[in-house]
Design an enzyme around this catalytic site. Sequence first.
Site, short mmCIF file in Angstrom:
data_model
loop_
_atom_site.label_atom_id
_atom_site.label_comp_id
_atom_site.label_asym_id
_atom_site.label_seq_id
_atom_site.Cartn_x
_atom_site.Cartn_y
_atom_site.Cartn_z
N GLY A 47 78.66 42.28 35.69
CA GLY A 47 79.29 42.25 34.21
C GLY A 47 80.89 42.12 34.30
O GLY A 47 81.59 42.39 33.45
N GLU A 75 72.79 50.54 37.25
CA GLU A 75 73.18 51.04 35.99
C GLU A 75 72.15 52.41 35.96
O GLU A 75 72.67 53.34 35.53
CB GLU A 75 73.11 50.16 34.72
CG GLU A 75 74.23 49.46 34.69
CD GLU A 75 73.99 48.14 34.02
OE1 GLU A 75 73.03 47.86 33.36
OE2 GLU A 75 74.84 47.11 34.06
N LYS A 109 69.19 44.09 29.37
CA LYS A 109 69.62 45.29 29.12
C LYS A 109 69.31 45.96 27.71
O LYS A 109 68.41 45.72 27.09
CB LYS A 109 71.17 45.41 29.48
CG LYS A 109 71.31 44.65 31.12
CD LYS A 109 72.62 44.89 31.66
CE LYS A 109 72.55 44.33 32.83
NZ LYS A 109 74.24 44.23 33.66
N HIS A 138 68.13 49.56 38.99
CA HIS A 138 69.31 48.79 38.95
C HIS A 138 70.41 49.75 39.18
O HIS A 138 70.26 50.94 38.80
CB HIS A 138 69.33 48.44 37.39
CG HIS A 138 70.33 47.28 36.95
ND1 HIS A 138 71.54 47.92 36.55
CD2 HIS A 138 70.42 45.99 36.94
CE1 HIS A 138 72.42 46.82 36.37
NE2 HIS A 138 71.55 45.66 36.68
N ASN A 191 68.08 39.88 32.74
CA ASN A 191 68.10 41.28 32.36
C ASN A 191 68.91 41.56 31.02
O ASN A 191 69.90 41.33 31.28
CB ASN A 191 68.74 42.05 33.55
CG ASN A 191 68.85 43.60 33.34
OD1 ASN A 191 68.41 44.00 32.32
ND2 ASN A 191 69.55 44.27 34.19
N SER A 213 77.11 38.58 37.75
CA SER A 213 77.90 37.41 37.29
C SER A 213 77.59 36.18 37.57
O SER A 213 78.31 35.12 37.68
CB SER A 213 79.57 37.66 37.43
OG SER A 213 80.04 38.97 36.99
N GLU A 221 72.48 43.14 44.32
CA GLU A 221 73.71 43.10 43.20
C GLU A 221 74.60 43.98 43.41
O GLU A 221 74.81 45.14 43.43
CB GLU A 221 73.04 43.55 42.01
CG GLU A 221 71.61 42.77 41.28
CD GLU A 221 71.62 43.01 39.91
OE1 GLU A 221 71.50 42.16 39.26
OE2 GLU A 221 71.34 44.24 39.49
P1 PGA Z 1 75.46 40.27 35.05
O1 PGA Z 1 74.58 41.72 35.23
O2 PGA Z 1 74.74 39.12 35.53
O3 PGA Z 1 76.06 40.61 33.50
O4 PGA Z 1 76.61 40.68 35.94
C1 PGA Z 1 73.43 41.23 36.25
C2 PGA Z 1 72.66 42.47 36.22
O5 PGA Z 1 73.04 43.72 35.97
O6 PGA Z 1 71.44 42.49 36.69
#
Ligand code: PGA
Length: 253
Positions: free
Chosen positions: A176, A100, A11, A98, A9, A216, A170
């Site tokens: 993140g 976010e 983003k 997601h 992803n 992560s 997730e």
């Molecule tokens: P990350 O993000 O691997 O940077 O923690 C995962 C995601 O948001 O899908």
Amino acid sequence: MRHKIVAGNWKMNKTLEEAQALTSEIMGMVADEVNGSVKVVLCVPFPYLVTIKNQLGANATIFVGAQNASEHDSGAYTGETSVAMIKSVGVPYVIIGHSERRQYFGEDAKLLATKVNKVLAGGLTPIFCCGEPLEIRENGTHESLVKQQVEESLFHLSANELKKVVIAYEPVWAIGTGKTASSQQAEDMHAVIRKHLASKYGAEVSESISILYGGSVKSDNAKELFSQPNVDGGLVGGASLKSREFVEIVKAI
Ligand code: PGA
């Protein structure tokens, strides 16, 4: 047998030139590493979908995905992108819900159920995300929240529709942050999700659903996460922006 999937992803990162360079590096390395049992999905920003899809060509392992889709079919929705548009450029996967999107754009369970419907009606594969925030993990209600998220956005589907969905668990506190769920925490929640699916759709359907872990994921923890029986791959954010790191994660599966 369910599919093993590693999805990146990206983003809101990378210029077109950087996106093409990253794709070509990943293509070069993944060709040698994967034997056809794994699907790799690059969820790139909208402006690059067509270019990256064309760059991938007939690659049998790596596919392109969108990061969102509108709940509307067409019309006066400035800035939005419909499932029909995504489909028309030959993109097979769409991330839906997601954290976010839930957090910054107010996407709730009902809206996500509509989006899942649209994606499935278009013949595309939704990668449906669920996961609890930190305070919910800390107060111990994470399992019931995640079950509720799955139930509210997916349980209206028929068994045949559900079979086309990929789920990504997730935990928000792991996204993140560099703080991964332990492989046991991931496995426990994946098992809870699978059991919950089985309670409505039966074991055969539930066993056929790929459940990815996200939050992560890195090359140094991927192997252990992916070795869990109910973890069928990963949804990778930060580490998907570096070709070598991402390919190491693909190899870990
Ligand atoms: P990350 O993000 O691997 O940077 O923690 C995962 C995601 O948001 O899908």
